[in-house]
Design a protein around this motif. Structure first.
Motif, mmCIF file in Angstrom:
data_model
loop_
_atom_site.group_PDB
_atom_site.id
_atom_site.type_symbol
_atom_site.label_atom_id
_atom_site.label_comp_id
_atom_site.label_asym_id
_atom_site.label_seq_id
_atom_site.Cartn_x
_atom_site.Cartn_y
_atom_site.Cartn_z
ATOM 1 N N PRO A 199 0.827 -1.208 0.000
ATOM 2 C CA PRO A 199 0.000 0.000 0.000
ATOM 3 C C PRO A 199 0.861 1.256 0.000
ATOM 4 O O PRO A 199 1.979 1.253 0.489
ATOM 5 C CB PRO A 199 -0.793 -0.122 1.311
ATOM 6 N N ARG A 200 0.308 2.330 -0.578
ATOM 7 C CA ARG A 200 1.038 3.585 -0.636
ATOM 8 C C ARG A 200 1.083 4.239 0.729
ATOM 9 O O ARG A 200 0.117 4.192 1.500
ATOM 10 C CB ARG A 200 0.368 4.564 -1.608
ATOM 11 N N MET A 201 2.221 4.846 1.056
ATOM 12 C CA MET A 201 2.316 5.687 2.239
ATOM 13 C C MET A 201 1.588 7.000 1.983
ATOM 14 O O MET A 201 1.288 7.348 0.843
ATOM 15 C CB MET A 201 3.776 5.984 2.586
ATOM 16 N N ARG A 202 1.351 7.725 3.048
ATOM 17 C CA ARG A 202 0.834 9.087 2.896
ATOM 18 C C ARG A 202 1.831 9.915 2.079
ATOM 19 O O ARG A 202 3.025 9.592 2.041
ATOM 20 C CB ARG A 202 0.620 9.715 4.274
ATOM 21 N N PRO A 203 1.402 10.978 1.423
ATOM 22 C CA PRO A 203 2.318 11.795 0.601
ATOM 23 C C PRO A 203 3.532 12.261 1.398
ATOM 24 O O PRO A 203 3.405 12.785 2.500
ATOM 25 C CB PRO A 203 1.430 12.972 0.183
ATOM 26 N N GLY A 204 4.728 12.048 0.855
ATOM 27 C CA GLY A 204 5.958 12.440 1.517
ATOM 28 C C GLY A 204 6.528 11.399 2.444
ATOM 29 O O GLY A 204 7.651 11.525 2.928
ATOM 30 N N GLY A 205 5.748 10.344 2.707
ATOM 31 C CA GLY A 205 6.230 9.280 3.572
ATOM 32 C C GLY A 205 5.954 9.541 5.038
ATOM 33 O O GLY A 205 5.309 10.513 5.421
ATOM 34 N N ILE A 206 6.448 8.650 5.903
ATOM 35 C CA ILE A 206 6.242 8.763 7.344
ATOM 36 C C ILE A 206 7.456 9.438 7.980
ATOM 37 O O ILE A 206 8.533 9.488 7.379
ATOM 38 C CB ILE A 206 6.007 7.375 7.986
ATOM 39 N N PRO A 207 7.312 9.988 9.193
ATOM 40 C CA PRO A 207 8.479 10.582 9.863
ATOM 41 C C PRO A 207 9.611 9.565 9.984
ATOM 42 O O PRO A 207 9.433 8.471 10.518
ATOM 43 C CB PRO A 207 7.925 10.968 11.237
ATOM 44 N N THR A 208 10.764 9.931 9.478
ATOM 45 C CA THR A 208 11.923 9.037 9.433
ATOM 46 C C THR A 208 13.128 9.766 9.987
ATOM 47 O O THR A 208 13.573 10.758 9.410
ATOM 48 C CB THR A 208 12.193 8.569 7.987
ATOM 49 N N TRP A 209 13.636 9.299 11.124
ATOM 50 C CA TRP A 209 14.779 9.903 11.796
ATOM 51 C C TRP A 209 16.037 9.104 11.467
ATOM 52 O O TRP A 209 15.978 7.913 11.172
ATOM 53 C CB TRP A 209 14.581 9.881 13.305
ATOM 54 N N ILE A 210 17.181 9.761 11.578
ATOM 55 C CA ILE A 210 18.468 9.067 11.515
ATOM 56 C C ILE A 210 19.021 8.977 12.929
ATOM 57 O O ILE A 210 19.163 9.986 13.632
ATOM 58 C CB ILE A 210 19.474 9.820 10.616
ATOM 59 N N GLY A 211 19.305 7.747 13.362
ATOM 60 C CA GLY A 211 19.898 7.529 14.676
ATOM 61 C C GLY A 211 21.406 7.676 14.618
ATOM 62 O O GLY A 211 22.059 7.127 13.722
ATOM 63 N N VAL A 212 21.953 8.412 15.581
ATOM 64 C CA VAL A 212 23.387 8.717 15.601
ATOM 65 C C VAL A 212 23.956 8.365 16.971
ATOM 66 O O VAL A 212 23.426 8.800 17.998
ATOM 67 C CB VAL A 212 23.633 10.213 15.301
ATOM 68 N N GLY A 213 25.037 7.589 16.967
ATOM 69 C CA GLY A 213 25.684 7.235 18.218
ATOM 70 C C GLY A 213 26.908 8.068 18.523
ATOM 71 O O GLY A 213 27.535 7.880 19.564
ATOM 72 N N GLY A 214 27.286 8.973 17.635
ATOM 73 C CA GLY A 214 28.439 9.813 17.895
ATOM 74 C C GLY A 214 29.220 10.218 16.658
ATOM 75 O O GLY A 214 30.104 11.065 16.719
ATOM 76 N N SER A 215 28.886 9.650 15.497
ATOM 77 C CA SER A 215 29.642 9.939 14.281
ATOM 78 C C SER A 215 29.198 11.257 13.660
ATOM 79 O O SER A 215 28.031 11.421 13.292
ATOM 80 C CB SER A 215 29.443 8.813 13.259
#
Length: 346
Positions: A166-182
């Motif tokens: 199924p199609r996502m809502r326009p623009g997609g869902i909230p997507t974060w980048i996880g960062v451990g220190g880089s």
């Protein structure tokens, strides 16, 4: 300044009256805890992705879909999704389906993996660590942002004019980048116009202030507006400081002792524990203590969201439930009160 407050679970197996719960019982417990989190006003409930003994979060979208049917309002996310060893097409389909059944509550945090068990399990080479993440992130974002995708790379089969369902809502869902220190990961998040989630599990959280500043500079350089910054840390809320400190030490110490042997981390001494409680990344204490510490880091790091990893291996289910209840009913309102009284340092 307002702050979203959420919970993170790694599917750590719980205990009940000294008895270790089965994997199935712990899976059902997560659904119960998500319902509790919603009832006390928390904003997000997130589950990680691990493949080791003592964790039951290896099929995160399935757990989140079960939680979706048991809740109505709370956001449903991942504390980390190991994109490098997931297929972006399948991941898109899983989360577009989750978003549909939850009526638009799905979100996720993508990471490269600090625990690497999924690489041999699914037949990936750690030597391809960077390339796997870069190519799969590019494809996953294009699948979210474009109706029809043509894509070629080296880590999976090419796509030609594919439209997924199924199609996502326009623009997609909230997507974060996880960062451990880089710092490179910080710039990657900014370049792709994605929110930044800081995984801070030890040391003073304020040492990440430079990462936050780098993120905002990079957003501007890449032509993006201001985006949220979040923090993930561990902790426990109890009725008193003494109860919280004693309970968390009892279950945190053996976990960190094992990890320290595997990865060469510091040994979990009482002195180091006290330092983490006082100035470090453990959010352990009474509601007032935890609220003040969260409000301080929220101001210092200009946070839009704070997620507490509330479960740890064999922590009793009653302590988990009480922590969730206090976080929502007492810590959350107190944090907002403190932030309203003293504005952000930014």
């Amino acid at each position: 300044m307002t702050l979203e407050l959420g919970l993170n679970s790694f599917g750590d197996v719980a205990t009940d009256g000294g008895r270790v719960l089965s994997d199935a019982e712990t899976a059902r417990l997560l659904i119960e805890e998500a319902r509790l989190a919603e009832s006390v006003g928390l904003d997000v409930f997130s589950i990680g992705e691990h493949y080791r003994e003592g964790h039951i979060d290896s099929a995160t979208p399935v757990l989140l879909a079960a939680i979706a049917t048991a809740t109505e309002r709370i956001g449903l996310g991942t504390s980390v999704t190991v994109l490098s060893t997931n297929d972006p097409v399948r991941l898109y389909q899983e989360f577009s389906t989750l978003d549909a059944v939850s009526d638009g509550r799905a979100q996720l945090v993508l990471g490269r993996a600090s625990a690497t068990e999924s690489f041999p399990l699914f037949g990936y080479d750690l030597a391809d660590y960077e390339r796997l993440f870069e190519e799969k992130l590019d494809l996953f974002l294009r699948l979210q942002r474009e109706e029809s995708v043509t894509w070629s790379g080296t880590v999976r089969a090419d796509l030609v004019n594919e439209t997924l369902r199924p199609r996502m809502r326009p623009g997609g869902i909230p997507t974060w980048i996880g960062v451990g220190g880089s710092p490179d990961s910080v710039v990657r998040a900014a370049r792709n116009g994605l929110p930044l989630m800081l995984a801070i599990i030890g040391g003073r959280p304020q040492r990440f202030a430079g990462h936050v500043e780098l993120y905002h500079r990079a957003l501007a350089r890449f032509g993006h507006g201001t985006l949220p910054v979040g923090q993930h840390s561990l902790g426990l809320v109890a009725d008193t400081d003494e109860e919280a400190v004693e309970t968390w030490w009892r279950y945190w110490q053996p976990v960190v002792a094992r990890i320290s042997q595997e990865r060469g981390f510091y040994a979990p001494t009482c002195e180091r524990y006290d330092a983490e409680l006082e100035h470090g990344a453990l959010f352990v204490g009474s509601p007032e203590t935890v609220a003040r510490k969260i409000a301080t880091v929220a101001r210092d790091l200009r946070l839009s969201r704070f997620d507490l990893k509330y479960d740890i291996r064999h922590l009793p289910r009653e302590a988990r439930a009480r922590s969730i209840e206090l976080l929502g009913r007492e810590v959350g309102p107190r944090v907002q009160e403190l932030l309203a009284k003293e504005p952000s340092h930014a």
